[in-house]
Design a protein around this motif. Structure first.
Motif, PDB file in Angstrom:
ATOM      1  N   PHE A 155      27.031  25.048  -1.406  1.00  0.00           N
ATOM      2  CA  PHE A 155      25.423  25.577  -1.808  1.00  0.00           C
ATOM      3  C   PHE A 155      25.060  26.194  -0.514  1.00  0.00           C
ATOM      4  O   PHE A 155      24.763  25.611   0.681  1.00  0.00           O
ATOM      5  CB  PHE A 155      24.519  24.428  -2.029  1.00  0.00           C
ATOM      6  N   PHE A 160      30.333  20.031  -0.251  1.00  0.00           N
ATOM      7  CA  PHE A 160      30.757  18.510  -0.804  1.00  0.00           C
ATOM      8  C   PHE A 160      32.437  18.781  -1.397  1.00  0.00           C
ATOM      9  O   PHE A 160      32.452  19.613  -2.071  1.00  0.00           O
ATOM     10  CB  PHE A 160      29.985  18.001  -1.838  1.00  0.00           C
ATOM     11  N   ARG A 200      34.552  15.545   5.767  1.00  0.00           N
ATOM     12  CA  ARG A 200      33.243  15.661   4.930  1.00  0.00           C
ATOM     13  C   ARG A 200      32.092  15.706   6.005  1.00  0.00           C
ATOM     14  O   ARG A 200      31.964  15.098   6.800  1.00  0.00           O
ATOM     15  CB  ARG A 200      33.067  14.468   4.081  1.00  0.00           C
ATOM     16  N   ALA A 201      31.241  16.706   5.521  1.00  0.00           N
ATOM     17  CA  ALA A 201      29.957  16.736   6.629  1.00  0.00           C
ATOM     18  C   ALA A 201      28.853  17.023   5.531  1.00  0.00           C
ATOM     19  O   ALA A 201      28.936  17.542   4.396  1.00  0.00           O
ATOM     20  CB  ALA A 201      30.208  18.377   7.369  1.00  0.00           C
ATOM     21  N   PHE A 202      27.923  16.096   6.018  1.00  0.00           N
ATOM     22  CA  PHE A 202      26.531  16.378   5.257  1.00  0.00           C
ATOM     23  C   PHE A 202      25.481  16.554   6.013  1.00  0.00           C
ATOM     24  O   PHE A 202      25.264  15.910   7.356  1.00  0.00           O
ATOM     25  CB  PHE A 202      26.145  14.883   4.777  1.00  0.00           C
ATOM     26  N   HIS A 203      24.462  17.665   5.523  1.00  0.00           N
ATOM     27  CA  HIS A 203      23.258  18.046   6.582  1.00  0.00           C
ATOM     28  C   HIS A 203      22.148  18.067   5.897  1.00  0.00           C
ATOM     29  O   HIS A 203      22.300  18.378   4.533  1.00  0.00           O
ATOM     30  CB  HIS A 203      23.680  19.471   7.012  1.00  0.00           C
ATOM     31  N   LEU A 218      18.551  24.480   7.678  1.00  0.00           N
ATOM     32  CA  LEU A 218      19.995  23.872   7.535  1.00  0.00           C
ATOM     33  C   LEU A 218      21.034  24.484   8.479  1.00  0.00           C
ATOM     34  O   LEU A 218      21.806  23.826   9.042  1.00  0.00           O
ATOM     35  CB  LEU A 218      20.374  24.267   6.053  1.00  0.00           C
ATOM     36  N   GLU A 219      20.873  25.665   8.662  1.00  0.00           N
ATOM     37  CA  GLU A 219      21.961  26.365   9.707  1.00  0.00           C
ATOM     38  C   GLU A 219      21.707  25.958  11.115  1.00  0.00           C
ATOM     39  O   GLU A 219      22.397  26.224  12.057  1.00  0.00           O
ATOM     40  CB  GLU A 219      21.763  28.148   9.641  1.00  0.00           C
ATOM     41  N   ASN A 220      20.486  25.408  11.306  1.00  0.00           N
ATOM     42  CA  ASN A 220      20.330  24.997  12.974  1.00  0.00           C
ATOM     43  C   ASN A 220      20.408  23.461  13.041  1.00  0.00           C
ATOM     44  O   ASN A 220      20.117  22.531  13.931  1.00  0.00           O
ATOM     45  CB  ASN A 220      18.789  25.334  13.167  1.00  0.00           C
ATOM     46  N   ILE A 239      25.661  30.809  13.934  1.00  0.00           N
ATOM     47  CA  ILE A 239      25.213  31.250  12.708  1.00  0.00           C
ATOM     48  C   ILE A 239      23.619  30.900  12.831  1.00  0.00           C
ATOM     49  O   ILE A 239      22.774  31.762  12.034  1.00  0.00           O
ATOM     50  CB  ILE A 239      25.963  30.507  11.484  1.00  0.00           C
ATOM     51  N   GLY A 246      22.709  28.989   6.282  1.00  0.00           N
ATOM     52  CA  GLY A 246      23.265  27.962   6.172  1.00  0.00           C
ATOM     53  C   GLY A 246      24.002  27.335   4.581  1.00  0.00           C
ATOM     54  O   GLY A 246      23.588  27.949   3.928  1.00  0.00           O
ATOM     55  N   CYS A 247      24.862  26.343   4.872  1.00  0.00           N
ATOM     56  CA  CYS A 247      25.101  25.674   3.405  1.00  0.00           C
ATOM     57  C   CYS A 247      25.603  24.215   3.807  1.00  0.00           C
ATOM     58  O   CYS A 247      25.569  23.880   4.603  1.00  0.00           O
ATOM     59  CB  CYS A 247      26.306  26.422   3.079  1.00  0.00           C
ATOM     60  N   ARG A 248      25.464  23.690   2.580  1.00  0.00           N
ATOM     61  CA  ARG A 248      25.980  22.272   2.340  1.00  0.00           C
ATOM     62  C   ARG A 248      27.410  22.334   1.382  1.00  0.00           C
ATOM     63  O   ARG A 248      27.330  22.927   0.372  1.00  0.00           O
ATOM     64  CB  ARG A 248      25.127  21.465   1.480  1.00  0.00           C
TER      65      ARG A 248
END
Lengths: 251, 251
Positions: free
Chosen positions: A34, A43, B41-44, B82-84, B119, A39-41
């Motif tokens: 997304f 999963f 896996r990354a979560f932000h 998000l990108e930061n 980014i 930026g993006c997320r």
């Protein structure tokens, strides 16, 4: 999906997720990215999407986004593992690029790469790294949009020469799709109607969910809804999507 | 965290998440990256971790990993977006690198970059891109581990010359940590005892959760538990962690 406003993708994602091991055979992992601005997320799960805990969770989690790339995998080259799970992602020109692909590409791993190397072992990630290496070699700085889309279409045609190259690619601004075998799309805009999923008993009245100026385009290998008119692409077509608007670059 | 077996990080994450806006001031977003082999896996989330829906979900989701990098942000340079949001990620030599940083770096954006560009707009991401650009320029192919860790320690020292450089960095094999101001660590191995979080009423008996051969090292800015002995690092120290084992490279 490409849209001119942040849009909830859960309706379409529900159908795609079912195809990952329930209404379709793509049970070797799934992923979804997304974008929110630059930026993006992302999963990823090597589990079948139809049975994935993470997929269940995302069906309840209303992330709104203007560009979404999602993929369910049927493995042919590369074992089932997290690093082989699409979509793949890299940074070029300070932009986060995301790529997903269906198909097999004969001999793609013999192509020389530049500043991008695969982390996993799929044909697809190699093709993605090759495309970005080509873009980086030709353009130290980002070219203007018309030039970029022409080169992406050219690179996609070259990949199609190696096999089936059904793919989605984005740089966080524009979404590109290439029809190597089968791809269709649908644009929703005012006046909005209702739609019913093919893979699951879920009906939405988009008039209740949208405003008059919303434009939302969804691309899929096969139509996701039964009561809307999807446009089939021809083999070799490249689609350029910006803010939900669609242009087809013929081959 | 670095461990020799896939390990559940939820106990430590619970404490860190509280510090993102509840027991600590780092309320400008958070992120966590879990490695599984070569993939991750990354979560932000730009929301405060103490109130984030995604963080609540991860507290219930038992991802087991041998390398985990997590960060709660207090923004100084770069808006909340998000990108930061740390950790940042790039591919080099076919490896997925992840980076998180606390501190400010004066003039870092004047440093010339190579094949990696930010980014977002943080000092931290610029420092990360500079470090990877330096590695790529010096080593077209990955050097042997001893050489790599020496160069990473040297680059970290150079960054420390610009300000506070408390950082975590991994290439999916080894975890590197640099103490620019304050950093401590703890290794859990047999015989295992119990531990109680400082930030929340949660006590774990690790003897029940582990096997005799498990080695798990946790690094944090400040100790996460009240009844274990954490080792404080000195300014300028670089830590090299492989499978839970710790070596300190002095400055």
């Amino acid at each position: 999906m490409s849209a001119n406003v942040p849009t909830d993708i859960r309706f379409s994602f529900a159908a795609l997720a079912k195809r990952g091991g329930e209404t379709g055979p793509h049970a070797d992992g799934w992923g979804i990215t997304f974008y929110e601005g630059r930026g993006c997320r992302a999963f990823h799960d090597p589990e079948p999407s139809a049975r994935s805990e993470l997929a269940k969770l995302l069906r309840r989690y209303p992330i709104k986004s203007r560009i979404v790339v999602a993929h369910v995998r049927k493995a042919n080259r590369g074992r089932v593992s997290l690093e082989n799970t699409h979509p793949f992602s890299r940074e070029l020109w300070g932009r986060r690029w995301t790529f997903a692909h269906n198909g097999q590409l004969k001999g793609v791993k013999r192509l020389t790469l530049g500043g991008f190397e695969p982390i996993g072992t799929t044909d697809s990630e190699h093709a993605f790294c090759w495309m970005l290496s080509q873009l980086q070699a030709r353009f130290p700085k980002p070219p203007r949009p018309a030039r970029l889309e022409a080169v992406i279409a050219e690179l996609a045609r070259e990949m199609s020469g190696l096999g089936v190259f059904n793919m989605l690619l984005t740089d966080s601004r524009t979404l590109y799709a290439h029809c190597g075998k089968r791809l269709c799309y649908l644009t929703r805009r005012a006046p909005f109607g209702t739609a019913t999923l093919i893979d699951e008993d879920w009906r939405v009245d988009f008039a209740q969910e949208t405003t008059q100026t919303d434009i939302v385009t969804v691309i899929a290998t096969r139509a996701l809804t039964r009561d809307e008119t999807w446009t089939e692409l021809s083999r070799g077509d490249t689609l350029v999507l910006t803010d939900g608007d669609v242009r087809v670059i013929g081959h």
